[in-house]
Design a protein around this motif. Structure first.
Motif, PDB file in Angstrom:
ATOM      1  N   MET A   1     105.722  80.087  18.192  1.00  0.00           N
ATOM      2  CA  MET A   1     104.891  79.719  19.351  1.00  0.00           C
ATOM      3  C   MET A   1     103.611  79.029  18.853  1.00  0.00           C
ATOM      4  SD  MET A   1     105.616  81.908  22.542  1.00  0.00           S
ATOM      5  CE  MET A   1     104.978  83.555  22.561  1.00  0.00           C
ATOM      6  N   ALA A   2     103.187  78.085  19.620  1.00  0.00           N
ATOM      7  CA  ALA A   2     102.093  77.217  19.159  1.00  0.00           C
ATOM      8  C   ALA A   2     100.798  77.511  19.902  1.00  0.00           C
ATOM      9  CB  ALA A   2     102.488  75.777  19.386  1.00  0.00           C
ATOM     10  N   LYS A   3      99.711  76.998  19.341  1.00  0.00           N
ATOM     11  CA  LYS A   3      98.445  77.073  20.052  1.00  0.00           C
ATOM     12  C   LYS A   3      98.326  75.808  20.885  1.00  0.00           C
ATOM     13  CE  LYS A   3      93.726  78.530  19.315  1.00  0.00           C
ATOM     14  NZ  LYS A   3      93.781  79.240  20.588  1.00  0.00           N
ATOM     15  N   ILE A   4      98.240  75.958  22.186  1.00  0.00           N
ATOM     16  CA  ILE A   4      98.247  74.792  23.064  1.00  0.00           C
ATOM     17  C   ILE A   4      96.881  74.549  23.695  1.00  0.00           C
ATOM     18  CG2 ILE A   4      99.210  73.927  25.249  1.00  0.00           C
ATOM     19  CD1 ILE A   4     101.863  74.891  24.399  1.00  0.00           C
ATOM     20  N   VAL A   5      96.165  75.638  23.982  1.00  0.00           N
ATOM     21  CA  VAL A   5      94.909  75.495  24.713  1.00  0.00           C
ATOM     22  C   VAL A   5      93.720  75.864  23.831  1.00  0.00           C
ATOM     23  CG1 VAL A   5      93.585  76.270  26.711  1.00  0.00           C
ATOM     24  CG2 VAL A   5      96.072  75.976  26.897  1.00  0.00           C
ATOM     25  N   ASN A   6      92.789  74.937  23.689  1.00  0.00           N
ATOM     26  CA  ASN A   6      91.550  75.175  22.946  1.00  0.00           C
ATOM     27  C   ASN A   6      90.589  74.018  23.190  1.00  0.00           C
ATOM     28  OD1 ASN A   6      89.950  76.559  20.735  1.00  0.00           O
ATOM     29  ND2 ASN A   6      90.129  74.516  19.847  1.00  0.00           N
ATOM     30  N   SER A   7      89.435  74.308  23.769  1.00  0.00           N
ATOM     31  CA  SER A   7      88.427  73.249  23.902  1.00  0.00           C
ATOM     32  C   SER A   7      87.083  73.880  24.212  1.00  0.00           C
ATOM     33  CB  SER A   7      88.824  72.273  25.014  1.00  0.00           C
ATOM     34  OG  SER A   7      87.795  71.320  25.202  1.00  0.00           O
ATOM     35  N   TRP A   8      86.054  73.466  23.458  1.00  0.00           N
ATOM     36  CA  TRP A   8      84.722  74.052  23.609  1.00  0.00           C
ATOM     37  C   TRP A   8      83.664  73.048  24.022  1.00  0.00           C
ATOM     38  CZ3 TRP A   8      83.816  79.103  23.847  1.00  0.00           C
ATOM     39  CH2 TRP A   8      84.748  79.977  23.289  1.00  0.00           C
ATOM     40  N   ASN A   9      84.038  71.783  24.070  1.00  0.00           N
ATOM     41  CA  ASN A   9      83.029  70.770  24.404  1.00  0.00           C
ATOM     42  C   ASN A   9      83.769  69.496  24.818  1.00  0.00           C
ATOM     43  OD1 ASN A   9      83.737  69.179  22.023  1.00  0.00           O
ATOM     44  ND2 ASN A   9      82.737  70.811  20.862  1.00  0.00           N
ATOM     45  N   ASP A  10      82.991  68.419  25.055  1.00  0.00           N
ATOM     46  CA  ASP A  10      83.576  67.175  25.552  1.00  0.00           C
ATOM     47  C   ASP A  10      83.716  66.107  24.477  1.00  0.00           C
ATOM     48  OD1 ASP A  10      84.346  67.326  28.237  1.00  0.00           O
ATOM     49  OD2 ASP A  10      82.261  67.356  28.911  1.00  0.00           O
ATOM     50  N   TRP A  11      83.522  66.463  23.192  1.00  0.00           N
ATOM     51  CA  TRP A  11      83.544  65.397  22.169  1.00  0.00           C
ATOM     52  C   TRP A  11      84.443  65.662  20.968  1.00  0.00           C
ATOM     53  CZ3 TRP A  11      78.898  68.114  23.303  1.00  0.00           C
ATOM     54  CH2 TRP A  11      78.616  69.158  22.413  1.00  0.00           C
ATOM     55  N   ASP A  12      84.822  66.877  20.699  1.00  0.00           N
ATOM     56  CA  ASP A  12      85.667  67.133  19.535  1.00  0.00           C
ATOM     57  C   ASP A  12      87.005  66.395  19.706  1.00  0.00           C
ATOM     58  OD1 ASP A  12      84.201  68.575  17.687  1.00  0.00           O
ATOM     59  OD2 ASP A  12      84.622  70.512  18.626  1.00  0.00           O
ATOM     60  N   LEU A 110      88.579  74.427  34.413  1.00  0.00           N
ATOM     61  CA  LEU A 110      87.535  74.550  33.396  1.00  0.00           C
ATOM     62  C   LEU A 110      88.143  75.200  32.160  1.00  0.00           C
ATOM     63  CD1 LEU A 110      84.484  74.275  32.732  1.00  0.00           C
ATOM     64  CD2 LEU A 110      84.258  76.663  33.435  1.00  0.00           C
ATOM     65  N   THR A 111      88.115  74.464  31.037  1.00  0.00           N
ATOM     66  CA  THR A 111      88.670  74.994  29.792  1.00  0.00           C
ATOM     67  C   THR A 111      87.521  75.488  28.918  1.00  0.00           C
ATOM     68  OG1 THR A 111      90.331  73.276  29.977  1.00  0.00           O
ATOM     69  CG2 THR A 111      90.242  74.477  27.888  1.00  0.00           C
ATOM     70  N   ILE A 112      87.577  76.747  28.555  1.00  0.00           N
ATOM     71  CA  ILE A 112      86.575  77.296  27.641  1.00  0.00           C
ATOM     72  C   ILE A 112      87.338  78.084  26.593  1.00  0.00           C
ATOM     73  CG2 ILE A 112      84.622  78.869  27.371  1.00  0.00           C
ATOM     74  CD1 ILE A 112      83.578  77.946  30.028  1.00  0.00           C
ATOM     75  N   GLY A 113      87.388  77.521  25.354  1.00  0.00           N
ATOM     76  CA  GLY A 113      88.163  78.150  24.299  1.00  0.00           C
ATOM     77  C   GLY A 113      89.630  78.166  24.673  1.00  0.00           C
ATOM     78  N   ASN A 114      90.252  79.347  24.607  1.00  0.00           N
ATOM     79  CA  ASN A 114      91.693  79.446  24.895  1.00  0.00           C
ATOM     80  C   ASN A 114      91.965  79.823  26.354  1.00  0.00           C
ATOM     81  OD1 ASN A 114      90.772  82.040  24.851  1.00  0.00           O
ATOM     82  ND2 ASN A 114      92.322  82.827  23.451  1.00  0.00           N
ATOM     83  N   GLU A 115      90.963  79.620  27.190  1.00  0.00           N
ATOM     84  CA  GLU A 115      91.086  79.994  28.609  1.00  0.00           C
ATOM     85  C   GLU A 115      90.977  78.756  29.500  1.00  0.00           C
ATOM     86  OE1 GLU A 115      88.039  82.777  29.744  1.00  0.00           O
ATOM     87  OE2 GLU A 115      89.040  83.233  31.643  1.00  0.00           O
ATOM     88  N   ILE A 116      91.874  78.649  30.458  1.00  0.00           N
ATOM     89  CA  ILE A 116      91.683  77.638  31.515  1.00  0.00           C
ATOM     90  C   ILE A 116      91.542  78.394  32.825  1.00  0.00           C
ATOM     91  CG2 ILE A 116      92.567  75.630  32.755  1.00  0.00           C
ATOM     92  CD1 ILE A 116      94.124  74.799  30.340  1.00  0.00           C
ATOM     93  N   MET A 117      90.430  78.121  33.492  1.00  0.00           N
ATOM     94  CA  MET A 117      90.128  78.834  34.720  1.00  0.00           C
ATOM     95  C   MET A 117      90.138  77.871  35.895  1.00  0.00           C
ATOM     96  SD  MET A 117      86.694  80.973  35.645  1.00  0.00           S
ATOM     97  CE  MET A 117      86.583  81.614  34.009  1.00  0.00           C
ATOM     98  N   ALA A 196      84.422  72.801  38.787  1.00  0.00           N
ATOM     99  CA  ALA A 196      84.447  72.790  37.322  1.00  0.00           C
ATOM    100  C   ALA A 196      83.673  71.598  36.751  1.00  0.00           C
ATOM    101  CB  ALA A 196      85.886  72.792  36.823  1.00  0.00           C
ATOM    102  N   ALA A 197      83.620  70.478  37.479  1.00  0.00           N
ATOM    103  CA  ALA A 197      82.937  69.287  36.970  1.00  0.00           C
ATOM    104  C   ALA A 197      81.415  69.424  36.990  1.00  0.00           C
ATOM    105  CB  ALA A 197      83.360  68.055  37.752  1.00  0.00           C
ATOM    106  N   ASP A 198      80.900  70.511  37.524  1.00  0.00           N
ATOM    107  CA  ASP A 198      79.463  70.767  37.432  1.00  0.00           C
ATOM    108  C   ASP A 198      79.101  71.485  36.136  1.00  0.00           C
ATOM    109  OD1 ASP A 198      78.248  69.665  39.763  1.00  0.00           O
ATOM    110  OD2 ASP A 198      79.226  71.214  40.963  1.00  0.00           O
ATOM    111  N   VAL A 199      80.111  71.895  35.384  1.00  0.00           N
ATOM    112  CA  VAL A 199      79.867  72.687  34.174  1.00  0.00           C
ATOM    113  C   VAL A 199      80.008  71.801  32.937  1.00  0.00           C
ATOM    114  CG1 VAL A 199      80.575  74.730  32.865  1.00  0.00           C
ATOM    115  CG2 VAL A 199      80.862  74.682  35.364  1.00  0.00           C
ATOM    116  N   MET A 200      78.932  71.615  32.209  1.00  0.00           N
ATOM    117  CA  MET A 200      79.010  70.868  30.957  1.00  0.00           C
ATOM    118  C   MET A 200      79.084  71.868  29.809  1.00  0.00           C
ATOM    119  SD  MET A 200      76.491  67.949  29.555  1.00  0.00           S
ATOM    120  CE  MET A 200      75.177  69.083  29.242  1.00  0.00           C
TER     121      MET A 200
END
Ligand code: ARG
Length: 366
Positions: A1-12, A110-117, A196-200
């Motif tokens: 099983m793979a890691k599919i979800v991960n994101s902490w910012n808008d530039w990485d 809204l994606t924060i780390g391994n969570e999408i809310m 979610a688009a209000d959250v940077m």
């Protein structure tokens, strides 16, 4: 099983992304929160119904341009499953004559780390939009054992969630600006409401625009939900329609933000950036004097870019001034023709939602 979800910012470096779809899109009927979004002199006032098919097809073509551009750079693209958005909806608390669309995804997920809310949107017509993303969420859930599939507390959106006298009189632009400056918005504080688009997202810090779509109670909710992160409210007194932060205050890489020249942050809110030697530069002028037909957003979608990595950015193909500025700021620019998707809710950043970016949760403001 793979890691599919991960994101902490808008530039990485971006590896996987959701791109919206325009199918079955509606101009929603007026309701307490959305009449506020439609300027009084807009051609869209009082109008609702299915969007013309030719515009839907053209919008989808533009989104395909974006899909192709990112796929060519090795990014995996996922797409939502549109519903029949023209159905009437109801809950025990409200009824609405239709839904809207599954554009743009940035407002809903809204994606924060391994969570999408899925968010707690304040528009009744967007209450069930998350359903278009549920097949993808299930897929991520099945394939990534660490993925956290979350739904923020659903707002009730009764009449108590809105100020009903907020837009009754024909208020002038100046009066609107006074209201923004006084942090007086159409939503009340009876429950957390946020788009979610209000959250940077910037690693350990979340900068959240307080405006027509996101209230203060939401900030308090975020701080309790993520005790390990720091939540900062942002206000932009120059914006008469403060909705979504991504045509106002847009990071390109650690240390660099482009800021809408008409919408500088409220007093004191830049301090944390200055104290950490971040550069905040005014964004270039948009290339257009007017948004395209049947569009809710302003011409400042010019700065609503999608950063692919700290050196590469997608900018709308006709936004020549913004491209030139990006170039001067040391970014490689990938132009994508997307303007005819603007009427469906936004530009390049709006039209997407992060699934995977490399990198972890950094502290950029130690
Ligand atoms: N309020 C912005 C403007 O008109 C548009 C933001 C659109 N962003 C989005 N995520 N839908 O300037």
């Amino acid at each position: 099983m793979a890691k599919i979800v991960n994101s902490w910012n808008d530039w990485d470096p971006l590896k996987r992304v959701i791109v919206g779809r325009c199918d079955n899109s509606m101009i929603p009927p007026e309701e307490p929160a959305t009449s506020e979004k439609v300027p009084v002199d807009s051609e869209m006032r009082g109008m609702w119904g299915l969007r013309p098919l030719a515009t839907v097809e053209r919008g989808n073509e533009c989104l395909e341009n974006l899909v192709k551009a990112v796929e060519d750079r090795g990014v995996v693209v996922d797409r939502p499953t549109p519903l029949q958005w023209n159905q009437a909806i109801g809950t025990p608390d409200f009824r609405n004559d239709s839904m809207m669309t599954c554009m743009p995804p940035r407002d809903i997920l809204l994606t924060i780390g391994n969570e999408i809310m899925a968010s707690a949107n304040s528009f009744r017509c967007r209450y069930f939009e998350y359903l278009a993303y549920w097949p993808l969420m299930k897929q991520y859930f099945d394939e990534d054992p660490e993925f956290k599939w979350t739904q923020a507390p659903r707002p009730r959106l009764t009449d108590a969630s809105y100020k009903h006298n907020y837009y009754d009189e024909k208020i002038t632009l100046e009066e609107r600006l006074v209201r923004t400056a006084n942090k007086d918005f159409v939503t009340t504080e009876v429950e957390p409401m946020w788009d979610a688009a209000d959250v940077m997202r910037m690693g350990k810090d979340l900068f959240i625009q307080h405006g027509l779509t996101t209230n203060r109670t939401a900030m308090e909710w975020f701080q309790r939900y993520y005790p390990e992160l720091r939540v900062h409210a942002m206000n932009f007194p120059g914006d008469p329609y403060p909705i979504h932060i991504d045509a106002t205050f847009v990071p390109l890489r650690p240390g660099l933000i482009i800021n809408n020249p008409h919408r500088h942050p409220a007093e004191g809110q830049l301090a944390i950036f200055e104290a950490n030697d971040w550069e905040v530069v005014d964004a270039a002028q948009p290339a257009h004097d007017e948004p395209p037909a049947l569009c809710y957003s302003s011409v400042w979608l010019s700065m609503n870019c999608l950063v692919l990595d700290p050196k590469t950015v997608i900018v709308e193909a006709s936004e020549v001034h913004q491209q030139e500025q990006m170039d001067k700021l040391g970014m490689n620019v990938v132009p994508v023709d997307l303007r005819d998707a603007y009427p469906f809710g936004g530009g390049l950043h709006c039209s997407t939602a992060d699934v995977y970016r490399e990198g972890g949760c950094e502290d950029y403001f130690p």
